[in-house]
Design a protein around this motif. Structure first.
Motif, short mmCIF file in Angstrom:
data_model
loop_
_atom_site.label_atom_id
_atom_site.label_comp_id
_atom_site.label_asym_id
_atom_site.label_seq_id
_atom_site.Cartn_x
_atom_site.Cartn_y
_atom_site.Cartn_z
N CYS A 202 0.84 -1.20 0.00
CA CYS A 202 0.00 0.00 0.00
C CYS A 202 0.87 1.25 0.00
O CYS A 202 0.60 2.21 -0.73
CB CYS A 202 -0.91 0.01 1.23
SG CYS A 202 -1.94 -1.45 1.43
N TYR A 203 1.92 1.24 0.83
CA TYR A 203 2.79 2.40 0.91
C TYR A 203 3.48 2.67 -0.43
O TYR A 203 3.66 3.82 -0.84
CB TYR A 203 3.87 2.18 1.97
CG TYR A 203 3.36 1.84 3.35
CD1 TYR A 203 2.09 2.27 3.78
CD2 TYR A 203 4.12 1.10 4.23
CE1 TYR A 203 1.62 1.96 5.04
CE2 TYR A 203 3.66 0.79 5.51
CZ TYR A 203 2.40 1.21 5.90
OH TYR A 203 1.95 0.89 7.15
N HIS A 274 -14.93 8.88 1.87
CA HIS A 274 -13.66 9.49 1.45
C HIS A 274 -12.82 8.42 0.75
O HIS A 274 -12.68 7.31 1.27
CB HIS A 274 -12.91 10.04 2.66
CG HIS A 274 -13.74 10.90 3.56
ND1 HIS A 274 -14.31 12.08 3.13
CD2 HIS A 274 -14.12 10.74 4.86
CE1 HIS A 274 -15.01 12.61 4.13
NE2 HIS A 274 -14.91 11.82 5.18
N SER A 275 -12.24 8.76 -0.38
CA SER A 275 -11.54 7.79 -1.22
C SER A 275 -10.10 7.59 -0.75
O SER A 275 -9.14 7.85 -1.48
CB SER A 275 -11.56 8.25 -2.69
OG SER A 275 -10.93 7.32 -3.52
N ALA A 276 -9.97 7.12 0.49
CA ALA A 276 -8.65 6.92 1.09
C ALA A 276 -8.76 5.88 2.19
O ALA A 276 -9.87 5.51 2.60
CB ALA A 276 -8.12 8.24 1.66
N CYS A 277 -7.62 5.41 2.66
CA CYS A 277 -7.60 4.44 3.75
C CYS A 277 -8.46 4.93 4.91
O CYS A 277 -8.40 6.10 5.31
CB CYS A 277 -6.16 4.24 4.22
SG CYS A 277 -5.99 3.16 5.66
N ALA A 278 -9.26 4.02 5.48
CA ALA A 278 -10.19 4.40 6.55
C ALA A 278 -9.48 4.99 7.77
O ALA A 278 -10.08 5.77 8.51
CB ALA A 278 -11.00 3.18 6.97
N LEU A 279 -8.21 4.65 7.97
CA LEU A 279 -7.47 5.18 9.13
C LEU A 279 -7.30 6.70 9.05
O LEU A 279 -7.03 7.34 10.06
CB LEU A 279 -6.10 4.51 9.23
CG LEU A 279 -6.11 2.99 9.44
CD1 LEU A 279 -4.68 2.46 9.50
CD2 LEU A 279 -6.87 2.61 10.71
N ASP A 320 -1.20 7.55 -7.13
CA ASP A 320 -2.51 7.73 -6.50
C ASP A 320 -2.69 6.83 -5.28
O ASP A 320 -3.15 7.29 -4.22
CB ASP A 320 -3.63 7.44 -7.49
CG ASP A 320 -3.66 8.37 -8.68
OD1 ASP A 320 -2.86 9.34 -8.70
OD2 ASP A 320 -4.48 8.15 -9.59
N LEU A 321 -2.39 5.55 -5.42
CA LEU A 321 -2.66 4.60 -4.34
C LEU A 321 -1.81 4.90 -3.11
O LEU A 321 -2.32 4.86 -1.98
CB LEU A 321 -2.41 3.16 -4.82
CG LEU A 321 -2.74 2.07 -3.82
CD1 LEU A 321 -4.21 2.11 -3.41
CD2 LEU A 321 -2.40 0.69 -4.40
N SER A 322 -0.56 5.23 -3.31
CA SER A 322 0.29 5.56 -2.17
C SER A 322 -0.23 6.78 -1.43
O SER A 322 -0.21 6.84 -0.20
CB SER A 322 1.73 5.81 -2.64
OG SER A 322 2.58 6.04 -1.55
N GLY A 323 -0.74 7.76 -2.17
CA GLY A 323 -1.32 8.94 -1.54
C GLY A 323 -2.52 8.61 -0.68
O GLY A 323 -2.74 9.24 0.36
N ARG A 324 -3.29 7.62 -1.09
CA ARG A 324 -4.47 7.21 -0.31
C ARG A 324 -4.07 6.53 1.01
O ARG A 324 -4.91 6.36 1.89
CB ARG A 324 -5.34 6.26 -1.14
CG ARG A 324 -6.10 6.94 -2.27
CD ARG A 324 -6.98 5.94 -3.02
NE ARG A 324 -7.99 6.62 -3.83
CZ ARG A 324 -7.88 6.89 -5.12
NH1 ARG A 324 -6.77 6.52 -5.76
NH2 ARG A 324 -8.83 7.51 -5.77
N PHE A 325 -2.81 6.10 1.10
CA PHE A 325 -2.32 5.45 2.31
C PHE A 325 -1.29 6.29 3.04
O PHE A 325 -0.45 5.77 3.76
CB PHE A 325 -1.75 4.06 1.97
CG PHE A 325 -2.82 3.04 1.74
CD1 PHE A 325 -3.33 2.32 2.80
CD2 PHE A 325 -3.34 2.83 0.48
CE1 PHE A 325 -4.34 1.40 2.61
CE2 PHE A 325 -4.35 1.91 0.28
CZ PHE A 325 -4.85 1.18 1.35
#
Length: 455
Positions: A202-203, A274-279, A320-325
């Motif tokens: 994810c990172y 929100h389009s990102a990790c729930a944390l 994009d994916l790294s930014g979401r995490f």
């Protein structure tokens, strides 16, 4: 069999005995919302370039076929545009993989995402089996219950991600109930070959990580077939994998507790807006309350939160994916853009520059509230002073439920096509009265689904 392995089997037996007649009406409605939300999220994820390219490759190899030319055994809907058909195991893989691509799939604390593991598998098999909608809902509730109990029972070690393993056991239970397979046998088979998923992917923004849920959903379908073929499994394998190697058994009572119809696991879920990790979501909402802030005016941003959220206390890689995490990047996005939708999380260097000004720390008074709450306080320091906002749980958490209109708005936006969204919303809302799930996701040329209440 060890005591904890026996407890895992007990959890499966207890959940498999669920009687839909005893499920309270609000819980039934929540189950319908979870199913609808999962379908919509997977449909939107199927429009990503990776899923579109994968489906095109599979179509070339005849693993996926157009609806009007469905191949032998291609009975399950692939949620692409236009829709395609595939073997249930393959459809479950594609749909569940698509469903985590945009980080909008529902979940629960602590900490997992049962819906995206269980529902794509159950839906694919319900189509093949011509199951009733009520049978599908019962299977989803039972599979979700097993997964939620396992997620509460096991605490994963640092670095181990919750996708792709425990959820497969719940998927196997749901599929077995629809297939007429012994759910304990199917669950033990799914437990025997868990996936070891890690946060590092994810990172890095490695999009292959989206397939964690796909593998689990596919495993749930395959486990039932293996059981019917005479294969056997081991609940003890799951106990060793996640009770010793990748985690520890922290709450065995969560596995063996009697079924409480007024407190099923699905009632304690959250829906993502929100389009990102729930944390990151409490901090994102706090940032949205302070937004918009001009990037050049920001001197420092302080985020105080709970220790579990330190899993995403990091600067992103440029994708994009790294930014979401990245908690820092998610907060910077909220502050600068004042949005948290899919397009907001396209990687932007100017947002990454603001993320470098974000500092994260744990606040002991917040820590005491986890997991019932996941508080975050965001403080923005500018040349003109500072401002702060605190959010204890984000919108969509079961303590801050979305309205029916908000659920429908999210559903329609993700499905995309207005006519399809309206038809599916009605069909899924009336799922308990559907006589054959094989027609549940059929296209409706008139743009109007059969009568039924909204989820």
């Amino acid at each position: 069999m060890s005591g904890s392995a026996h407890a895992i089997d007990t959890a499966v037996r207890v959940a498999s005995e669920l009687d839909l007649a005893h499920v309270p009406e609000p819980t039934l409605r929540r189950a319908l919302l979870v199913i609808a939300d999962t379908v919509a999220v997977a449909t939107a994820g199927a429009r990503t370039p990776e899923i579109a390219a994968l489906v095109a490759l599979d179509e070339h190899d005849a693993l996926v076929t157009p609806v009007d030319r469905a191949g032998a055994g291609h009975t399950a809907t692939v949620l692409t545009t236009p829709h395609r058909r595939a073997h249930p195991a393959h459809a479950a893989f594609i749909n569940a993989t698509a469903g985590t691509s945009l980080e909008l799939d529902e979940g629960m604390r602590p900490t997992g995402h049962p819906g995206m593991h269980v529902i794509p598998a159950a839906l694919a098999v319900a189509e093949r089996a011509h199951a009733t909608g009520a049978d599908l809902v019962r299977a989803v509730l039972a599979g979700y219950e097993v997964s939620s109990r396992l997620f509460r029972a096991f605490r994963l070690r640092q670095g181990v991600h919750p996708h792709g393993h425990i959820g497969a056991v719940g998927a196997a239970v749901a599929v077995a109930l629809l297939d007429g397979t012994d759910p304990v046998t199917a669950a033990e088979i799914a437990a025997t070959s868990p996936l070891l998923s890690v946060w590092q992917s994810c990172y890095d923004g490695a999009t292959a990580r989206n397939a964690y849920t796909g593998h689990a959903a596919q495993s749930g379908v395959r486990a039932s077939a293996l059981a019917r073929a005479g294969f056997t499994g081991s609940a003890g394998a799951l106990e060793v994998a996640f009770g010793q190697v990748a985690g520890e058994l922290a709450d065995e009572a969560a596995l063996t507790a009697p079924l409480r119809y007024d407190d099923l696991g699905i009632t304690r879920n959250y829906f993502k807006v929100h389009s990102a990790c729930a944390l990151s979501h409490s901090a994102v909402e706090a940032g949205l309350a302070l937004a918009p802030v001009r990037p050049e005016e920001i001197r420092e941003v302080l985020v105080e939160t709970v220790s579990v959220n330190l899993k995403i206390d990091r600067q992103p890689v440029a994708n994009d994916l790294s930014g979401r995490f990245s908690l820092q990047y998610a907060v910077a996005t909220a502050l600068v853009l004042g949005r948290s939708d899919v397009e907001a999380f396209r990687f932007r260097p100017e947002i990454a520059a603001v993320a470098e000004k974000v500092r994260v720390s744990v606040l002991p008074e917040f820590e005491a509230e986890w997991p019932d709450s996941a508080p975050a306080r965001v403080t923005v320091v500018t040349g003109g002073g500072s401002a702060a906002e605190t959010v204890r749980n984000p919108r969509g958490h079961h303590t801050r439920p979305l309205t029916e209109a908000e659920h429908q708005e999210k559903f329609a936006a993700l499905v995309g096509d207005r006519r399809t969204a309206a038809a599916w919303w009605e069909r899924l809302g009336g799922l308990l009265t559907v006589s054959d799930c094989a027609s549940l996701l059929e296209a409706d040329p008139d743009g109007a689904g059969p009568s039924g209440g909204a989820p």
